[in-house]
Design an enzyme around this catalytic site. Structure first.
Site, mmCIF file in Angstrom:
data_model
loop_
_atom_site.group_PDB
_atom_site.id
_atom_site.type_symbol
_atom_site.label_atom_id
_atom_site.label_comp_id
_atom_site.label_asym_id
_atom_site.label_seq_id
_atom_site.Cartn_x
_atom_site.Cartn_y
_atom_site.Cartn_z
ATOM 1 N N HIS A 257 -12.180 -59.894 -115.001
ATOM 2 C CA HIS A 257 -10.819 -59.559 -115.421
ATOM 3 C C HIS A 257 -10.277 -60.699 -116.285
ATOM 4 O O HIS A 257 -10.566 -61.854 -116.039
ATOM 5 C CB HIS A 257 -9.894 -59.370 -114.205
ATOM 6 N N ASP A 308 -11.449 -50.965 -111.296
ATOM 7 C CA ASP A 308 -12.321 -49.847 -111.682
ATOM 8 C C ASP A 308 -13.557 -49.715 -110.810
ATOM 9 O O ASP A 308 -14.232 -48.671 -110.854
ATOM 10 C CB ASP A 308 -12.744 -50.014 -113.154
HETATM 11 C C1 SDX Z 1 -9.041 -52.904 -116.567
HETATM 12 O O1 SDX Z 1 -5.917 -56.274 -118.461
HETATM 13 C C2 SDX Z 1 -5.738 -55.505 -117.428
HETATM 14 O O2 SDX Z 1 -4.846 -55.716 -116.624
HETATM 15 C C3 SDX Z 1 -6.707 -54.330 -117.315
HETATM 16 C C4 SDX Z 1 -6.655 -53.534 -116.014
HETATM 17 C C5 SDX Z 1 -5.356 -52.794 -115.869
HETATM 18 O O3 SDX Z 1 -4.982 -52.464 -114.749
HETATM 19 O O4 SDX Z 1 -4.784 -52.413 -116.943
HETATM 20 O O5 SDX Z 1 -6.849 -54.414 -114.926
HETATM 21 C C6 SDX Z 1 -7.755 -52.455 -115.977
HETATM 22 O O6 SDX Z 1 -9.251 -52.698 -117.733
HETATM 23 C C7 SDX Z 1 -9.995 -53.681 -115.710
HETATM 24 C C8 SDX Z 1 -11.250 -54.140 -116.487
HETATM 25 C C9 SDX Z 1 -12.239 -52.958 -116.639
HETATM 26 N N1 SDX Z 1 -13.375 -53.384 -117.499
HETATM 27 C C10 SDX Z 1 -14.602 -53.610 -116.981
HETATM 28 O O7 SDX Z 1 -14.858 -53.584 -115.775
HETATM 29 C C11 SDX Z 1 -15.653 -53.923 -118.036
HETATM 30 C C12 SDX Z 1 -16.492 -55.108 -117.575
HETATM 31 N N2 SDX Z 1 -15.635 -56.327 -117.599
HETATM 32 C C13 SDX Z 1 -15.774 -57.205 -118.714
HETATM 33 O O8 SDX Z 1 -16.072 -56.580 -119.944
HETATM 34 C C14 SDX Z 1 -14.688 -58.278 -118.747
HETATM 35 O O9 SDX Z 1 -14.651 -58.857 -117.505
HETATM 36 C C15 SDX Z 1 -13.278 -57.908 -119.177
HETATM 37 C C16 SDX Z 1 -13.260 -57.145 -120.436
HETATM 38 C C17 SDX Z 1 -12.586 -57.151 -118.091
HETATM 39 C C18 SDX Z 1 -12.529 -59.237 -119.367
HETATM 40 O O10 SDX Z 1 -13.113 -59.835 -120.431
HETATM 41 P P1 SDX Z 1 -12.761 -61.332 -120.947
HETATM 42 O O11 SDX Z 1 -11.559 -61.871 -120.272
HETATM 43 O O12 SDX Z 1 -12.764 -61.265 -122.438
HETATM 44 O O13 SDX Z 1 -13.948 -62.169 -120.402
HETATM 45 P P2 SDX Z 1 -15.274 -62.506 -121.236
HETATM 46 O O14 SDX Z 1 -15.908 -61.228 -121.720
HETATM 47 O O15 SDX Z 1 -14.930 -63.552 -122.245
HETATM 48 O O16 SDX Z 1 -16.225 -63.112 -120.108
HETATM 49 C C19 SDX Z 1 -16.053 -64.463 -119.643
HETATM 50 C C20 SDX Z 1 -17.391 -64.804 -118.981
HETATM 51 C C21 SDX Z 1 -18.583 -64.505 -119.884
HETATM 52 O O17 SDX Z 1 -19.639 -65.337 -119.466
HETATM 53 P P3 SDX Z 1 -20.174 -66.468 -120.480
HETATM 54 O O18 SDX Z 1 -20.655 -65.706 -121.711
HETATM 55 O O19 SDX Z 1 -18.970 -67.357 -120.760
HETATM 56 O O20 SDX Z 1 -21.298 -67.135 -119.713
HETATM 57 O O21 SDX Z 1 -17.597 -63.959 -117.827
HETATM 58 C C22 SDX Z 1 -18.706 -63.105 -118.077
HETATM 59 C C23 SDX Z 1 -18.973 -63.101 -119.551
HETATM 60 O O22 SDX Z 1 -20.341 -62.837 -119.806
HETATM 61 N N3 SDX Z 1 -18.315 -61.752 -117.653
HETATM 62 C C24 SDX Z 1 -19.162 -60.844 -117.212
HETATM 63 C C25 SDX Z 1 -18.370 -59.732 -116.921
HETATM 64 N N4 SDX Z 1 -17.083 -59.999 -117.188
HETATM 65 C C26 SDX Z 1 -17.062 -61.263 -117.667
HETATM 66 N N5 SDX Z 1 -20.500 -60.869 -117.049
HETATM 67 C C27 SDX Z 1 -21.057 -59.735 -116.572
HETATM 68 N N6 SDX Z 1 -20.358 -58.616 -116.240
HETATM 69 C C28 SDX Z 1 -19.015 -58.593 -116.413
HETATM 70 N N7 SDX Z 1 -18.356 -57.510 -116.104
#
Ligand code: SDX
Length: 372
Positions: A257, A308
């Protein structure tokens, strides 16, 4: 110029609707844990729109207004019957249908506070009817008209199946609607605010928000969580499946998140519901797999489950088609979008950030005949 990618940590506005502070979520100061256990979705809609919980008369009035506005124009149903319905994602259909609603609303372009509030009622009331009509028409079934003697949650399940839902299903669905209602400046809410900050109309703001919620990094994740669970199939496959995702550096849907650091407070409620409902339906494997995935992912990476993750097995246990999970998110989040749109109109300033230019320097125009 300092570029903040994804506007991470940028405070773009003030709002009195919901807060996320130190991993605690409140709607107008009420902790989500209290609301999830005690509130009806109708109470939460009133709370988000009026910044106070309704008394009995106010709740009865809002409930009646929503029930009286739940029907949809025949044009939406005709549109669904004319489209290549089995090729269209339900979020795409919802996006078009809300646009059609605007075309049949005599007040669509009215911008006074009272008209916008009346449109908010109509949009909130009609999104469930649109979603369930689409779900039935694509199966060759006729849509079911909303009833005015069922709760918001009960009516959705009734319009989907044609049967009166049992109290356990209604309670679970109501709680899911409460948990998804608002979430500060998430991507789809911010999209709605950017749109209406140009003084565009409320229908445009909601259509824009639906488009943003559709994405797998946002509301589209819940459908993909269910796809992942189905691909894994059995709890014994969890470890190898997740390890392979990690090796491929793929995102695990339902985890991570932008704002929460130690955990999404909504996830525990959905996890409890998943355990209860999967047991009741005789398919505990969906819950068992989800718990095993959570254990494996959090052992490897510091990314707890978000809203989710467990909602997928909850909605599956309620018998809901997997590609309807995100429209259900929209059914609930429309209440938050509408609250933020009304708040934006109330104290508006055009939202227009800057971009740091990284293209070529000044260039001289060369006529096309002289270009290589
Ligand atoms: C919702 O914003 C809100 O409030 C949204 C929400 C709401 O109620 O409206 O809460 C609802 O959208 C929840 C999120 C649903 N999405 C997912 O579950 C998709 C998977 N999650 C990721 O894509 C990610 O965690 C996000 C998009 C939710 C957040 O992305 P960020 O803040 O841009 O984080 P990032 O992609 O820069 O990741 C930071 C690090 C990375 O590692 P490094 O490359 O630095 O080593 O964390 C890792 C990422 O690879 N990481 C994950 C991951 N989420 C972050 N690695 C594997 N799986 C994941 N899901």
């Amino acid at each position: 110029m300092t570029v903040t990618r994804g506007l991470e940590g940028v405070v773009a506005t003030t709002s009195s609707i919901s807060s996320i502070i130190d991993d605690t979520l409140t709607y107008v100061g009420y902790n989500i844990d209290d609301l999830a256990v005690n509130a009806s979705f109708e109470e939460v809609i009133y709370l988000l729109w009026h910044r106070k919980l309704p008394n009995k008369e106010e709740l009865a009035q809002l409930t009646k207004q929503l029930a009286d506005s739940a029907d949809i124009p025949q044009a939406v149903i005709d549109h669904f019957k004319a489209m290549p319905i089995n090729k269209v994602h339900p979020m795409g259909a919802l996006r078009s249908a809300v646009s059609i609603l605007g075309e049949f609303d005599d007040e669509a372009e009215a911008m006074d506070e009272e008209a916008n509030y009346r449109k908010a009622i109509r949009i909130q009331a009609k999104i469930p009817t649109i979603t369930t009509a689409f779900a039935r028409i694509r199966k060759g079934l006729e849509p079911i008209a909303p009833r005015n003697d069922l709760s918001f949650a009960g009516n959705f399940l009734y319009m989907l199946t044609g049967e009166e839902p049992d109290s356990i299903a209604i309670e679970a669905f109501n709680k899911a609607l409460v948990l998804h209602a608002d979430h500060e400046l998430n991507a789809s809410t911010f999209t709605a605010r950017v749109c209406v900050a140009t003084l565009s109309d409320i229908y445009s703001g909601i259509v824009a928000a639906i488009g943003a919620l559709k994405g797998p990094l946002h509301g589209g994740a819940n459908e993909r969580v269910m796809k992942m669970l189905a691909e894994i199939g059995d709890v014994t496959n969890v470890e190898p499946y997740i390890q392979q995702k990690m090796v491929n550096k793929e995102k695990i849907m339902g985890f991570g998140h932008r704002v929460y650091r130690f955990g999404d407070p909504r996830a525990k409620h959905l996890k409890e519901m998943s355990e209860k409902l999967t047991k009741l339906t005789g398919e505990p494997k969906w819950y068992d797999m989800s718990v095993a995935i959570e254990k494996t992912v959090t052992a490897e990476k510091d990314i707890p489950p978000n809203v989710d993750f467990y909602s997928a097995s909850v909605y599956h246990s309620l018998g809901i088609d997997h590609d309807l999970f995100t429209p259900i998110f929209a059914v609930s989040r429309a209440s938050g979008w509408l609250a933020h749109i009304l708040e934006q109109y109330d104290n508006n300033r055009l939202i227009r950030p800057r971009a740091e230019y990284t293209g070529p320097g000044m260039q001289v125009y060369v006529p096309v005949d002289e270009r290589m």
